[in-house]
Design an enzyme around this catalytic site. Structure first.
Site, mmCIF file in Angstrom:
data_model
loop_
_atom_site.group_PDB
_atom_site.id
_atom_site.type_symbol
_atom_site.label_atom_id
_atom_site.label_comp_id
_atom_site.label_asym_id
_atom_site.label_seq_id
_atom_site.Cartn_x
_atom_site.Cartn_y
_atom_site.Cartn_z
ATOM 1 N N ASN A 82 45.615 36.804 30.517
ATOM 2 C CA ASN A 82 46.596 37.786 30.053
ATOM 3 C C ASN A 82 45.862 39.083 29.758
ATOM 4 O O ASN A 82 44.771 39.065 29.186
ATOM 5 C CB ASN A 82 47.308 37.269 28.784
ATOM 6 C CG ASN A 82 48.592 38.018 28.500
ATOM 7 O OD1 ASN A 82 48.608 39.245 28.452
ATOM 8 N ND2 ASN A 82 49.678 37.289 28.315
ATOM 9 N N CYS A 122 83.028 25.672 44.162
ATOM 10 C CA CYS A 122 82.147 24.595 44.614
ATOM 11 C C CYS A 122 82.940 23.626 45.499
ATOM 12 O O CYS A 122 84.070 23.267 45.161
ATOM 13 C CB CYS A 122 81.607 23.888 43.376
ATOM 14 S SG CYS A 122 80.707 22.378 43.711
ATOM 15 N N HIS A 155 63.660 28.796 34.080
ATOM 16 C CA HIS A 155 64.760 29.729 33.811
ATOM 17 C C HIS A 155 65.593 30.014 35.050
ATOM 18 O O HIS A 155 66.349 30.975 35.073
ATOM 19 C CB HIS A 155 64.197 31.040 33.224
ATOM 20 C CG HIS A 155 63.563 30.844 31.879
ATOM 21 N ND1 HIS A 155 62.734 31.761 31.295
ATOM 22 C CD2 HIS A 155 63.648 29.814 30.999
ATOM 23 C CE1 HIS A 155 62.325 31.308 30.109
ATOM 24 N NE2 HIS A 155 62.857 30.123 29.918
ATOM 25 N N ASN A 207 59.648 32.537 35.459
ATOM 26 C CA ASN A 207 60.161 33.651 36.256
ATOM 27 C C ASN A 207 61.329 33.236 37.131
ATOM 28 O O ASN A 207 61.450 32.080 37.518
ATOM 29 C CB ASN A 207 59.040 34.236 37.115
ATOM 30 C CG ASN A 207 57.969 34.884 36.266
ATOM 31 O OD1 ASN A 207 58.199 35.129 35.085
ATOM 32 N ND2 ASN A 207 56.831 35.158 36.846
ATOM 33 N N GLY A 227 50.044 35.321 32.271
ATOM 34 C CA GLY A 227 51.018 36.413 32.125
ATOM 35 C C GLY A 227 52.258 36.050 31.344
ATOM 36 O O GLY A 227 53.350 36.456 31.709
ATOM 37 N N SER A 238 53.901 35.886 27.286
ATOM 38 C CA SER A 238 53.709 36.171 25.860
ATOM 39 C C SER A 238 54.035 34.939 25.021
ATOM 40 O O SER A 238 53.724 34.886 23.842
ATOM 41 C CB SER A 238 54.618 37.322 25.420
ATOM 42 O OG SER A 238 55.973 36.948 25.576
HETATM 43 P P1 NAD Z 1 56.955 38.745 28.491
HETATM 44 O O1 NAD Z 1 57.504 40.011 29.036
HETATM 45 O O2 NAD Z 1 57.373 38.335 27.130
HETATM 46 O O3 NAD Z 1 55.372 38.813 28.478
HETATM 47 C C1 NAD Z 1 54.626 39.202 29.593
HETATM 48 C C2 NAD Z 1 53.175 38.932 29.288
HETATM 49 O O4 NAD Z 1 52.421 39.250 30.447
HETATM 50 C C3 NAD Z 1 52.600 39.760 28.141
HETATM 51 O O5 NAD Z 1 51.880 38.906 27.278
HETATM 52 C C4 NAD Z 1 51.685 40.764 28.841
HETATM 53 O O6 NAD Z 1 50.548 41.096 28.055
HETATM 54 C C5 NAD Z 1 51.278 40.003 30.079
HETATM 55 N N1 NAD Z 1 50.939 40.821 31.243
HETATM 56 C C6 NAD Z 1 51.510 41.985 31.656
HETATM 57 N N2 NAD Z 1 50.975 42.375 32.811
HETATM 58 C C7 NAD Z 1 50.055 41.439 33.147
HETATM 59 C C8 NAD Z 1 49.171 41.272 34.255
HETATM 60 N N3 NAD Z 1 49.143 42.161 35.262
HETATM 61 N N4 NAD Z 1 48.365 40.203 34.272
HETATM 62 C C9 NAD Z 1 48.379 39.288 33.259
HETATM 63 N N5 NAD Z 1 49.189 39.398 32.187
HETATM 64 C C10 NAD Z 1 50.025 40.450 32.133
HETATM 65 O O7 NAD Z 1 57.249 37.604 29.585
HETATM 66 P P2 NAD Z 1 57.497 36.053 29.436
HETATM 67 O O8 NAD Z 1 56.542 35.476 28.460
HETATM 68 O O9 NAD Z 1 57.500 35.518 30.813
HETATM 69 O O10 NAD Z 1 58.952 35.941 28.820
HETATM 70 C C11 NAD Z 1 59.987 36.794 29.253
HETATM 71 C C12 NAD Z 1 61.217 36.166 29.856
HETATM 72 O O11 NAD Z 1 61.821 37.121 30.727
HETATM 73 C C13 NAD Z 1 60.942 34.944 30.693
HETATM 74 O O12 NAD Z 1 61.885 34.019 30.316
HETATM 75 C C14 NAD Z 1 61.202 35.363 32.135
HETATM 76 O O13 NAD Z 1 62.083 34.441 32.750
HETATM 77 C C15 NAD Z 1 61.991 36.641 32.046
HETATM 78 N N6 NAD Z 1 61.511 37.659 33.019
HETATM 79 C C16 NAD Z 1 61.184 37.291 34.282
HETATM 80 C C17 NAD Z 1 60.701 38.219 35.185
HETATM 81 C C18 NAD Z 1 60.367 37.765 36.578
HETATM 82 O O14 NAD Z 1 60.973 36.815 37.080
HETATM 83 N N7 NAD Z 1 59.414 38.424 37.237
HETATM 84 C C19 NAD Z 1 60.512 39.549 34.775
HETATM 85 C C20 NAD Z 1 60.868 39.901 33.462
HETATM 86 C C21 NAD Z 1 61.372 38.946 32.587
#
Ligand code: NAD
Length: 275
Positions: free
Chosen positions: A243, A177, A127, A110, A217, A219
């Site tokens: 998850n 920078c 990331h 995240n 959380g 995928s």
């Molecule tokens: P993803 O969106 O691919 O998957 C999210 C996963 O979380 C899914 O498997 C879903 O079933 C699960 N999920 C949803 N709500 C949940 C909950 N309340 N409790 C538990 N599980 C839950 O996300 P990813 O695998 O992190 O990959 C996506 C990419 O996008 C990452 O690289 C990330 O950096 C980026 N991203 C980050 C943010 C953030 O910083 N909050 C938000 C969106 C995307």
């Protein structure tokens, strides 16, 4: 309240979560309960903005040249969600586990900074972090901070901006920078870019010696982050997935907690006697 975690896993947690050999890998799902949509879930930013353009350096550069106002709209929508979010019980539980000496490291995909806001200290950000800057020359990182972002959005919000005005405002928040005169940018890994080598190396090192890896959380369809659980397993760790939905990795996991992250991690704290 009915228990989420079955009896055999409760016993396993009691026995194995006391050694300080626990590592967690978190993804967008952990911040869902804070109001940040996941990448692949419904209602997210990427339904409105095509990631092939908006999560890509070339796409963003072209946008700045051809449609600066659209870039401003994107920055506003992207940061508004992040600025409104606060850590939820899942982030807080992981911070508590670290404080109690149980969780030795948190690896996150995240970019929202919510783990640190919750109090986690040993965080590896694969990331990047949307509230930090990175020099495109020497990779030195700097603090951008929430207040500065709000200020920048306020300045950019003043009506239709010309390309020159947009450039002037952005340049004052992303100056050259001091060390190498390279241009600074937001410190997040965009599509097609490599992950920071030092963070990946730290992640591998932590996983090599961990006994249990919690996958919360995520995928796990984004590589190379998705290779980390397999590496941990090869090195002898057991995998626990938290998850709300099954993932492509569920079959590889030794334990699965099919629940939202907040209630599941709160229950783990209870099992260990911290709540
Ligand atoms: P993803 O969106 O691919 O998957 C999210 C996963 O979380 C899914 O498997 C879903 O079933 C699960 N999920 C949803 N709500 C949940 C909950 N309340 N409790 C538990 N599980 C839950 O996300 P990813 O695998 O992190 O990959 C996506 C990419 O996008 C990452 O690289 C990330 O950096 C980026 N991203 C980050 C943010 C953030 O910083 N909050 C938000 C969106 C995307």
């Amino acid at each position: 309240m009915p228990k989420i975690i079955p009896a055999d896993l409760r016993k396993y947690i009691e026995k194995n979560f006391s050694s300080g050999r626990l590592v967690c890998l978190s993804g967008a799902g952990i911040s869902y309960e804070s109001g940040i949509p996941t990448f692949r879930g419904k209602g997210g930013l990427w339904e409105k903005y095509d990631p092939a353009v908006y999560a890509n350096v070339q796409g963003l550069t072209r946008l700045f040249k051809e449609r600066p106002q659209r870039l401003i709209d994107f920055l506003r929508d992207f940061y508004t969600v992040l600025l409104e979010a606060a850590p939820n019980p899942a982030h807080l539980a992981l911070a508590r586990l670290e404080k109690e000496g149980i969780l030795k490291c948190l690896i996150t995909q995240n970019i929202d900074g919510l783990h640190q806001q919750a109090g986690s200290r040993n965080v590896i950000e694969l990331h990047g972090d949307a509230f930090r800057t990175r020099c495109t020359g020497c990779i030195a990182s700097g603090e951008l901070g929430r207040e500065k972002i709000k200020e920048m959005l306020r300045l950019l919000a003043g009506g239709q901006n010309s390309r020159q005005k947009t450039l002037r405002i952005l340049s004052s928040y992303f100056p050259r920078c001091r060390k190498c005169q390279g241009r600074q940018r937001i410190d997040i890994v965009l599509f097609g870019e490599s992950l920071p080598e030092d963070e990946m190396a730290r992640a591998y090192k932590q996983l090599a010696g961990c006994g249990v890896l919690l996958l919360v959380g995520t995928s796990l369809v984004v590589y190379p982050a998705a290779s980390l659980p397999l590496y941990a397993k090869e090195k002898g760790a057991e995998l626990i997935e938290i998850n709300s939905q099954p993932t492509a990795f569920s079959e590889v996991c030794d334990w699965k907690i099919r629940s939202e992250a907040g209630p599941a991690l709160a229950e783990i704290l209870k099992i260990l006697g911290y709540a």
